[in-house]
Design a protein around this motif. Structure first.
Motif, PDB file in Angstrom:
ATOM      1  N   CYS A 238     -53.062  -7.956  41.508  1.00  0.00           N
ATOM      2  CA  CYS A 238     -52.218  -7.024  42.267  1.00  0.00           C
ATOM      3  C   CYS A 238     -51.091  -7.782  42.961  1.00  0.00           C
ATOM      4  O   CYS A 238     -51.325  -8.764  43.677  1.00  0.00           O
ATOM      5  N   ASP A 239     -49.844  -7.336  42.736  1.00  0.00           N
ATOM      6  CA  ASP A 239     -48.654  -7.961  43.329  1.00  0.00           C
ATOM      7  C   ASP A 239     -48.522  -9.431  42.948  1.00  0.00           C
ATOM      8  O   ASP A 239     -47.866 -10.203  43.650  1.00  0.00           O
ATOM      9  N   ASN A 240     -49.171  -9.848  41.852  1.00  0.00           N
ATOM     10  CA  ASN A 240     -49.115 -11.240  41.378  1.00  0.00           C
ATOM     11  C   ASN A 240     -49.624 -12.235  42.417  1.00  0.00           C
ATOM     12  O   ASN A 240     -49.143 -13.372  42.510  1.00  0.00           O
ATOM     13  N   ILE A 241     -50.611 -11.798  43.207  1.00  0.00           N
ATOM     14  CA  ILE A 241     -51.167 -12.679  44.227  1.00  0.00           C
ATOM     15  C   ILE A 241     -51.688 -13.971  43.590  1.00  0.00           C
ATOM     16  O   ILE A 241     -51.525 -15.066  44.151  1.00  0.00           O
ATOM     17  N   ASP A 242     -52.336 -13.867  42.424  1.00  0.00           N
ATOM     18  CA  ASP A 242     -52.897 -15.051  41.774  1.00  0.00           C
ATOM     19  C   ASP A 242     -51.825 -16.108  41.508  1.00  0.00           C
ATOM     20  O   ASP A 242     -51.998 -17.295  41.832  1.00  0.00           O
ATOM     21  N   LYS A 243     -50.686 -15.680  40.947  1.00  0.00           N
ATOM     22  CA  LYS A 243     -49.625 -16.631  40.607  1.00  0.00           C
ATOM     23  C   LYS A 243     -48.952 -17.188  41.866  1.00  0.00           C
ATOM     24  O   LYS A 243     -48.700 -18.395  41.970  1.00  0.00           O
ATOM     25  N   TYR A 244     -48.660 -16.297  42.814  1.00  0.00           N
ATOM     26  CA  TYR A 244     -47.958 -16.747  44.014  1.00  0.00           C
ATOM     27  C   TYR A 244     -48.817 -17.690  44.851  1.00  0.00           C
ATOM     28  O   TYR A 244     -48.328 -18.696  45.380  1.00  0.00           O
ATOM     29  N   LEU A 245     -50.112 -17.390  44.964  1.00  0.00           N
ATOM     30  CA  LEU A 245     -50.984 -18.244  45.763  1.00  0.00           C
ATOM     31  C   LEU A 245     -51.182 -19.597  45.080  1.00  0.00           C
ATOM     32  O   LEU A 245     -51.189 -20.643  45.748  1.00  0.00           O
ATOM     33  N   GLN A 246     -51.329 -19.575  43.759  1.00  0.00           N
ATOM     34  CA  GLN A 246     -51.474 -20.836  43.033  1.00  0.00           C
ATOM     35  C   GLN A 246     -50.229 -21.698  43.205  1.00  0.00           C
ATOM     36  O   GLN A 246     -50.323 -22.915  43.444  1.00  0.00           O
ATOM     37  N   SER A 247     -49.051 -21.095  43.112  1.00  0.00           N
ATOM     38  CA  SER A 247     -47.806 -21.840  43.300  1.00  0.00           C
ATOM     39  C   SER A 247     -47.718 -22.413  44.704  1.00  0.00           C
ATOM     40  O   SER A 247     -47.313 -23.563  44.903  1.00  0.00           O
ATOM     41  N   SER A 248     -48.111 -21.609  45.691  1.00  0.00           N
ATOM     42  CA  SER A 248     -48.049 -22.070  47.075  1.00  0.00           C
ATOM     43  C   SER A 248     -49.011 -23.226  47.311  1.00  0.00           C
ATOM     44  O   SER A 248     -48.671 -24.211  47.982  1.00  0.00           O
ATOM     45  N   LEU A 249     -50.232 -23.144  46.746  1.00  0.00           N
ATOM     46  CA  LEU A 249     -51.208 -24.219  46.908  1.00  0.00           C
ATOM     47  C   LEU A 249     -50.752 -25.503  46.217  1.00  0.00           C
ATOM     48  O   LEU A 249     -51.135 -26.607  46.627  1.00  0.00           O
TER      49      LEU A 249
END
Length: 697
Positions: free
Chosen positions: A362-373
């Motif tokens: 949802c809302d690409n949380i997986d991709k955005y959080l991985q990028s941030s980490l």
């Protein structure tokens, strides 16, 4: 919440960063609330101007600011039927209202009540024959069934709500018809008397909740023996106020809970755990802890605490309503075969130490959080928040246009004198002294449009009488409507001057409109019917995001439709008047009750601007400017995707082509118009007229 793993603070900060990037931020949250409260006032005002004794309230994620683009939350709209009066004591009975006595005994589910019908002329029980909406119990009381409300057009029944889904260009809405309670029900009052010292909610918040209203809504406890007779007690007002008093970390925690629910639970078990249960769990968790525990660096810990509490609630099948603690929200919700699977999924998320968050699509949380980490910028700064801000302002502007259309439809078939009386009633609404500041803003927004119509009707009915006083008064009202938006009010004034023969002043106003109408910023607004709306201009979204004074933006970056009702036709160019009579007798059968606008002349502002320029420059003999205006109309048909009345604009363009003696292109315009709207289209008349002319020549 005492044990904090070493990685928790870093993960919390990264999660907060991602949530900010997808629009779960204080700025967007406050913008949602301001605009939705304004829209709530606009809804109520329109109902009351139309003579309906109702108040409209918004509840849930959209007005709380606890949603995202991916969550795509419904708009929960409660309509309070103020002609009803739900009472707990006979002393609360009111003459002339539909009085209903609330019954709460050992046979009624906690959080629910029965409603006994009373007489409206005396404080006595109603004694009549029962009908489809009532039931006589063994004690002889006439009880109101919760199925009494008719389902709205295009809606389906969904618990107490009537849900409108999958309408092009329309966000999904849940409409709940409700009765207001005279006093707070006893069941909803126990919570208010609990002693509080350090914990949330504070005494001030509790005192405010004590004064908020309650409602009853038409749905019974599932599985109850009185399921068709029970009415649920709604404390939505107090719940909304509590949500308004949460900090951004608490809001983000709730949004993440809903995303986890959607990812790991709802797809397989859609009817077991609701977002309202997640909200209730959150409120309980906040009330158990100190307020300073909910900070940006503890977001992950707070989320884990809430999920563990939710797990315990499911395991014990016990989640007490926050206000009516006797009402167990999870009673009877789980089947023996599904409960272990739900617990297994929740346990997986809780024990994953945050890894499960990387599975949220949802809302690409997986991709955005991985990028941030990984140390990368997760989202382009402000990209999604600006989109949300633009959508919000456009939705509200569309609703303003829709409300104005509803008011005009009440006057369309009236004589000028009666239409003026109706307008005076609208504009001197007697409840204005009781308005809040936001109500006054809503009233001003609507009144600007009404002023333009009042001036136009006044001048139309006296256009040939050379009455200087009437002319001056009409001009005064038309001037008061200039700030309704960037173009429509000014175009009404330009139409007035054009139809009175004042071509020089017409040209000056049209020039001013063209200068103010920035094609890279201004969004055309139409809500006459449901159609697909395309992407919003980037500069429009940027201005919506940057401004905290949204009401000032309406007159600078939006352009509503221009409306002419029939008693304004003398101030409407002849070419546009044909739109007032678009429907043959056969066409009427293909219209719905929402198509009353078809009895008016309605046109999008931009093509109408160019059309008036064409006619004005034609009278002034300025051939180059006339040709430029004609080219602009044609170009607008091809490059502006969000025109609601493209068929009308093509009909105007076709008549311009006829004036140019370009018969082939006139036919093409009318044919293209009919492709867009095959029925209820004046293009049929224009084609017949053109064929008649060709045959006779």
């Amino acid at each position: 919440m005492s044990r904090i793993p070493d990685y928790a603070h870093n993960l919390s900060l990264r999660m907060s960063q991602v949530m900010d990037g997808i629009g779960v931020s204080e700025k967007i949250m406050m913008k949602r609330r301001r605009l939705m409260l304004l829209n709530e006032s606009l809804f109520t005002l329109t109902h009351q101007l139309l003579g309906k004794d109702r108040n409209v309230f918004f509840f849930g994620s959209q007005i709380e600011g606890t949603t995202t683009i991916g969550l795509n939350s419904d708009l929960d709209c409660l309509i309070s039927m103020n002609n009803y009066n739900v009472i707990q004591d006979w002393s609360e009975w009111e003459y002339g209202k539909h009085n209903l006595l609330m019954i709460q005994d050992e046979y009624v589910s906690p959080g629910y009540c029965l409603l006994q019908e009373l007489r409206d002329d005396a404080p006595l029980p109603l004694v009549v024959e029962v009908n489809d909406n009532s039931y006589r119990d063994r004690m002889g009381r006439i009880l109101l069934k919760n199925t009494m409300f008719n389902v709205l057009e295009n809606a389906v029944r969904n618990g107490p709500a009537q849900s409108v889904r999958d309408v092009p260009g329309v966000e999904d809405n849940d409409y709940v018809l409700a009765f207001p309670c005279h006093e707070r029900p006893v069941q909803a009052g126990h919570w208010l008397n609990q002693h509080r010292e350090e914990h949330w909610p504070t005494n001030d918040i509790v005192q405010y909740c004590r004064n908020t209203r309650c409602f009853v809504v038409g749905v019974g406890k599932s599985g109850s023996v009185n399921e068709l007779l029970e009415w649920r007690i709604s404390t939505s007002f107090a719940e909304r106020y509590l949500m308004f008093n949460l900090n951004i970390t608490q809001i983000r925690c709730y949004v993440l809970m809903k995303m986890i629910l959607k990812t790991f639970i709802t797809l397989r078990f859609p009817d077991n755990i609701s977002s309202f249960m997640c909200k209730t769990v959150l409120l309980h968790c906040i009330s158990y802890t100190r307020s300073d525990a909910w900070k940006e660096i503890t977001l992950f810990i707070c989320l884990s605490f809430c999920l563990s509490t939710l797990y315990n609630c499911v395991q014990n099948e016990y989640c007490p309503h926050f206000f009516i603690t006797q009402n167990n929200l999870m009673s009877g919700r789980f089947l023996p075969e599904t409960k272990p699977l739900i617990l297994e999924n929740l346990r997986y998320v809780i024990e994953s130490d945050g890894r499960a968050l990387l599975e949220i699509k949802c809302d690409n949380i997986d991709k955005y959080l991985q990028s941030s980490l990984n140390g990368f910028e997760p989202i382009h700064p402000h990209f999604i928040p600006t989109l949300i801000a633009g959508q919000l302002l456009k939705y509200i502007t569309r609703d303003i246009s829709s409300f104005f259309k509803c008011l005009l439809s009440e006057m369309n078939d009236l004589s000028p004198r009666l239409a003026m009386q109706k307008l005076l009633t609208f504009m001197s609404y007697h409840h204005i002294e009781n308005y809040t500041n936001i109500d006054r803003k809503a009233y001003r927004l609507i009144t600007r449009y009404l002023c333009s119509s009042r001036g136009s009707i006044l001048s139309s009915s006296n256009i040939n009488q050379q009455d200087h006083l009437t002319y001056k008064k009409a001009l005064e009202f038309l001037s008061l409507g200039l700030d309704s938006d960037v173009a429509s009010g000014k175009l009404k004034l330009a139409s007035f001057f054009y139809c009175t023969g004042d071509i020089e002043r017409t040209e000056l106003i049209l020039k001013n409109i063209e200068e103010c109408y920035d094609l890279s910023v201004v969004e055309p607004i139409c809500w006459c019917y449901s159609f697909k709306h395309y992407s919003i201009r980037d500069k429009f979204k940027g201005l919506c995001y940057e401004s905290n004074e949204e009401c000032r933006l309406f007159k600078h970056i939006t352009a509503s439709c221009v409306y002419f009702i029939r008693c304004e036709r003398n101030c409407c160019p002849l070419e546009l008047q044909h739109e007032m009579f678009r429907s043959t007798q056969e066409d009427h059968a293909y219209r719905s009750r929402d198509d009353k606008w078809m009895n008016m002349a309605v046109v999008d502002s931009l093509p109408y601007l160019y059309f008036l320029q064409y006619k004005t420059y034609s009278r002034l003999g300025r051939q180059d400017d006339k040709q430029r205006a004609l080219n602009n109309i044609a170009r607008t048909m091809d490059v502006e995707p969000n025109l609601g009345h493209r068929d009308t604009a093509l009909n105007l363009l076709g008549q311009c082509m006829e004036e140019e003696n370009n018969i082939e292109n006139a036919f093409k315009c009318y044919a293209r118009s009919l492709q867009i709207r095959g029925r209820n289209n004046s293009a049929k008349f224009h084609i017949c007229k053109l064929l008649h002319k060709l045959i006779n020549n």
